[in-house]
Design a protein around this motif. Structure first.
Motif, short mmCIF file in Angstrom:
data_model
loop_
_atom_site.label_atom_id
_atom_site.label_comp_id
_atom_site.label_asym_id
_atom_site.label_seq_id
_atom_site.Cartn_x
_atom_site.Cartn_y
_atom_site.Cartn_z
N HIS A 1 2.16 34.74 -38.76
CA HIS A 1 2.70 35.16 -40.05
C HIS A 1 3.65 36.34 -39.91
O HIS A 1 4.49 36.56 -40.76
CB HIS A 1 1.56 35.53 -41.00
N ASP B 1 -9.39 37.64 -37.36
CA ASP B 1 -8.34 37.98 -38.32
C ASP B 1 -8.02 36.83 -39.28
O ASP B 1 -7.37 37.05 -40.29
CB ASP B 1 -7.06 38.38 -37.58
N ASP B 2 -8.43 35.61 -38.96
CA ASP B 2 -8.13 34.48 -39.84
C ASP B 2 -8.76 34.64 -41.21
O ASP B 2 -8.24 34.13 -42.20
CB ASP B 2 -8.61 33.17 -39.20
N TRP C 1 -8.80 37.25 -43.03
CA TRP C 1 -7.99 38.11 -43.87
C TRP C 1 -6.58 37.56 -44.10
O TRP C 1 -5.81 38.14 -44.85
CB TRP C 1 -7.89 39.50 -43.24
N ARG C 2 -6.22 36.46 -43.49
CA ARG C 2 -4.89 35.89 -43.69
C ARG C 2 -4.80 35.20 -45.04
O ARG C 2 -5.78 34.69 -45.57
CB ARG C 2 -4.57 34.89 -42.58
N ARG C 3 -3.57 35.14 -45.56
CA ARG C 3 -3.34 34.44 -46.81
C ARG C 3 -3.42 32.93 -46.56
O ARG C 3 -3.08 32.47 -45.48
CB ARG C 3 -1.97 34.78 -47.36
N GLU D 1 0.25 25.20 -41.50
CA GLU D 1 0.04 26.65 -41.53
C GLU D 1 0.83 27.26 -40.39
O GLU D 1 0.80 26.77 -39.27
CB GLU D 1 -1.45 26.96 -41.37
#
Length: 106
Positions: free
Chosen positions: A27, A11-12, A14-16, A23
């Motif tokens: 989120h 999933d990292d 697709w993270r902003r 960081e």
């Protein structure tokens, strides 16, 4: 598409990207600047939430048998009518083209 490598989760990708040097690990817990905290938590419905069924529908009826010979005759008749109209329109168009060409030539 590139694949994540190293110790990151899938999933990292697709993270902003982070806004500062550090960081945030989660989120979803941090509220964005717009004030939207996300959708409300969902609560499963109670056990008997469906309405009671009082009437059972009737079973479907049987369709009447089809007259295949009659259907073939009707289809052939409709095909003859269609071809007849097409031939009549074709004759009219040929006559009109001949009249227009004769008018241009003479």
């Amino acid at each position: 598409m590139t694949t994540p490598s190293g110790g990151s989760t899938p999933d990292d990708y697709w993270r902003r990207p982070g806004t500062g040097g550090e960081e945030a690990p989660d989120h979803a817990a941090a509220a964005p600047a717009s004030g939207y905290a996300g959708p409300p938590p969902s609560v499963p419905p109670p056990a008997g939430w469906r309405p009671p069924v009082h009437l059972e529908p009737a079973p479907p009826r049987r369709l009447p048998p089809q007259d295949m010979a009659g259907l073939d005759v009707a289809e052939q008749r409709a095909q003859r009518v269609t071809y007849g109209f097409g031939a009549a329109v074709g004759v009219v168009l040929v006559v009109l083209v001949c009249l227009l060409c004769s008018r241009v030539l003479f």
